[in-house]
Design an enzyme around this catalytic site. Structure first.
Site, PDB file in Angstrom:
ATOM      1  N   ASP A  14       0.791  -1.238   0.000  1.00 31.94           N
ATOM      2  CA  ASP A  14       0.000   0.000   0.000  1.00 31.94           C
ATOM      3  C   ASP A  14       0.826   1.292   0.000  1.00 31.94           C
ATOM      4  O   ASP A  14       0.579   2.205   0.805  1.00 31.94           O
ATOM      5  CB  ASP A  14      -0.947   0.012   1.203  1.00 31.94           C
ATOM      6  CG  ASP A  14      -1.961  -1.110   1.162  1.00 31.94           C
ATOM      7  OD1 ASP A  14      -1.992  -1.868   0.177  1.00 31.94           O
ATOM      8  OD2 ASP A  14      -2.731  -1.245   2.133  1.00 31.94           O
ATOM      9  N   ASP A  54      -4.540  -0.639  -1.859  1.00 30.87           N
ATOM     10  CA  ASP A  54      -5.865  -0.439  -1.270  1.00 30.87           C
ATOM     11  C   ASP A  54      -6.769   0.145  -2.353  1.00 30.87           C
ATOM     12  O   ASP A  54      -6.388   1.121  -3.012  1.00 30.87           O
ATOM     13  CB  ASP A  54      -5.749   0.540  -0.091  1.00 30.87           C
ATOM     14  CG  ASP A  54      -6.260  -0.034   1.207  1.00 30.87           C
ATOM     15  OD1 ASP A  54      -6.426  -1.265   1.297  1.00 30.87           O
ATOM     16  OD2 ASP A  54      -6.488   0.744   2.145  1.00 30.87           O
ATOM     17  N   HIS A  56     -10.750   0.873  -2.551  1.00 30.94           N
ATOM     18  CA  HIS A  56     -12.055   0.820  -1.903  1.00 30.94           C
ATOM     19  C   HIS A  56     -13.170   1.454  -2.740  1.00 30.94           C
ATOM     20  O   HIS A  56     -12.944   2.488  -3.388  1.00 30.94           O
ATOM     21  CB  HIS A  56     -12.014   1.579  -0.568  1.00 30.94           C
ATOM     22  CG  HIS A  56     -11.087   1.002   0.440  1.00 30.94           C
ATOM     23  ND1 HIS A  56     -11.083  -0.336   0.785  1.00 30.94           N
ATOM     24  CD2 HIS A  56     -10.126   1.584   1.208  1.00 30.94           C
ATOM     25  CE1 HIS A  56     -10.173  -0.545   1.726  1.00 30.94           C
ATOM     26  NE2 HIS A  56      -9.574   0.603   1.988  1.00 30.94           N
ATOM     27  N   HIS A  60     -17.422   2.247   1.315  1.00 29.97           N
ATOM     28  CA  HIS A  60     -16.808   1.147   2.058  1.00 29.97           C
ATOM     29  C   HIS A  60     -17.191   1.189   3.534  1.00 29.97           C
ATOM     30  O   HIS A  60     -17.240   2.258   4.154  1.00 29.97           O
ATOM     31  CB  HIS A  60     -15.283   1.199   1.925  1.00 29.97           C
ATOM     32  CG  HIS A  60     -14.623  -0.085   2.282  1.00 29.97           C
ATOM     33  ND1 HIS A  60     -14.032  -0.300   3.505  1.00 29.97           N
ATOM     34  CD2 HIS A  60     -14.466  -1.243   1.589  1.00 29.97           C
ATOM     35  CE1 HIS A  60     -13.542  -1.526   3.552  1.00 29.97           C
ATOM     36  NE2 HIS A  60     -13.792  -2.121   2.403  1.00 29.97           N
ATOM     37  N   HIS A  89     -10.574   6.931   2.180  1.00 32.86           N
ATOM     38  CA  HIS A  89      -9.223   6.895   1.615  1.00 32.86           C
ATOM     39  C   HIS A  89      -9.134   5.836   0.525  1.00 32.86           C
ATOM     40  O   HIS A  89      -9.911   4.877   0.497  1.00 32.86           O
ATOM     41  CB  HIS A  89      -8.187   6.591   2.700  1.00 32.86           C
ATOM     42  CG  HIS A  89      -8.309   5.210   3.277  1.00 32.86           C
ATOM     43  ND1 HIS A  89      -9.247   4.870   4.234  1.00 32.86           N
ATOM     44  CD2 HIS A  89      -7.620   4.060   3.023  1.00 32.86           C
ATOM     45  CE1 HIS A  89      -9.140   3.605   4.544  1.00 32.86           C
ATOM     46  NE2 HIS A  89      -8.159   3.069   3.821  1.00 32.86           N
ATOM     47  N   LYS A 114      -6.804  -4.760  -3.076  1.00 32.95           N
ATOM     48  CA  LYS A 114      -7.529  -5.324  -1.939  1.00 32.95           C
ATOM     49  C   LYS A 114      -8.492  -4.295  -1.358  1.00 32.95           C
ATOM     50  O   LYS A 114      -8.349  -3.095  -1.617  1.00 32.95           O
ATOM     51  CB  LYS A 114      -6.556  -5.820  -0.868  1.00 32.95           C
ATOM     52  CG  LYS A 114      -5.648  -4.747  -0.267  1.00 32.95           C
ATOM     53  CD  LYS A 114      -4.616  -5.384   0.645  1.00 32.95           C
ATOM     54  CE  LYS A 114      -3.731  -4.347   1.315  1.00 32.95           C
ATOM     55  NZ  LYS A 114      -4.434  -3.477   2.271  1.00 32.95           N
ATOM     56  N   CYS A 163      -1.631  -2.814   7.918  1.00 31.02           N
ATOM     57  CA  CYS A 163      -1.583  -3.675   6.734  1.00 31.02           C
ATOM     58  C   CYS A 163      -0.268  -4.435   6.586  1.00 31.02           C
ATOM     59  O   CYS A 163      -0.265  -5.593   6.155  1.00 31.02           O
ATOM     60  CB  CYS A 163      -1.875  -2.848   5.487  1.00 31.02           C
ATOM     61  SG  CYS A 163      -3.566  -2.186   5.475  1.00 31.02           S
TER      62      CYS A 163
END
Length: 213
Positions: A14, A54, A56, A60, A89, A114, A163
Site C-alpha cells: 500500500d 488499497d 475501496h 466502504h 481513503h 484489496k 496492513c
C-alpha cells in the site's frame, strides 16, 4: 550488493499517496520510505516483487462517513469483530489510490488490489478481514507465490501497525519464512510500534533493522 535467492519475494504494501503526509489517511513520516523502496526495486535484488494497492468503493464499510454520528478512528463492531473507522481513503480510481509515482512499478510481477468489497475491510495481502459469515476470504496470493516456488517473503510499506503487520502475520501463518523490513515501514502512529514489535515477536517473525540488509 546481495541478491536474494529465487525463492524469496518482496511484498510492498500500500505505497499510495493517501497514506503519505497530506493524504487522506497519512502515516507518520509515510513518505520517508519511498526512496529506499524505490532503490530496492531498482536494484533487481528480488526476482519476484508483489505490490498491494488499497482499492475501496466510495461506500466502504470501514469509512466513518458511512456510519452517522461516528468519527474517524472510533471503534465499532463489524461482523462480530472490532473495526477501526477510517477517513475515506484510497477510493478506487482516485489520485490518492494510485501507486506512488516515484517508484518504477514495472519491476512488480503482481499488483494485488484489496479492500474492493464494500462490506469487508482488508488489511492483509493474504486474507481479507472477517466477513459476514465470520470467515477471512483468501486473496489467492499464497497460492500464487507457491506456484512460483516462493518459500520466504520480505515485507515493507504502509502502514507498519496495520496492513504490513497483518500481511507479515498471515504470511507466517501460511508457512512462509518472513522478514519484516522495519526501516522500510512507517506506522499510522508511533504509539503502535511497541505493540507491533510484540506481535511480530509472538509470531516468530524476524525484524530486519536497516533498509538494505
Amino acid at each position: 550488493m546481495l541478491t536474494y535467492p529465487a525463492d524469496t519475494a518482496l511484498i510492498v504494501v500500500d505505497l499510495q499517496p493517501d497514506f503519505m503526509p497530506g493524504g487522506a489517511l497519512p502515516c507518520h513520516e509515510g513518505d520517508a520510505i519511498v526512496p529506499g523502496i524505490a532503490a530496492l526495486l531498482a536494484s533487481g535484488r528480488y526476482a519476484t516483487v508483489v505490490a498491494t494497492q488499497d482499492w475501496h468503493p466510495a461506500d466502504h464499510a470501514s469509512f466513518a462517513s458511512q456510519h452517522p454520528g461516528r468519527a474517524p478512528f472510533e471503534q465499532i463492531t463489524l461482523h462480530g469483530q472490532p473495526q477501526t473507522l477510517w477517513p475515506d481513503h484510497c477510493v478506487a480510481g482516485s489520485p490518492g489510490a494510485a501507486l506512488d509515482g516515484r517508484i518504477d512499478w514495472n519491476r512488480a510481477n503482481l499488483i494485488l488490489r484489496k479492500g474492493s468489497r464494500a462490506d469487508v475491510d482488508s488489511y492483509s495481502a493474504f486474507f481479507e478481514n472477517h466477513g459476514p459469515d465470520g470467515s477471512r476470504p483468501a486473496t489467492g496470493l499464497a497460492s500464487w507465490l507457491r506456484e512460483r516456488g516462493i518459500t520466504a517473503v520480505h515485507v515493507c510499506g504502509l502502514a507498519r501497525d496495520y496492513c504490513v503487520l497483518w500481511t507479515a502475520q498471515d504470511a507466517a501463518a501460511a508457512g512462509f519464512q518472513v522478514s519484516f523490513l522495519w526501516d522500510l515501514t512507517r506506522p499510522v502512529s508511533p504509539e503502535g510500534d511497541a505493540p507491533t514489535r510484540a506481535a511480530l515477536d509472538a509470531a516468530g517473525i524476524g525484524i530486519v533493522e536497516g533498509s538494505n540488509e
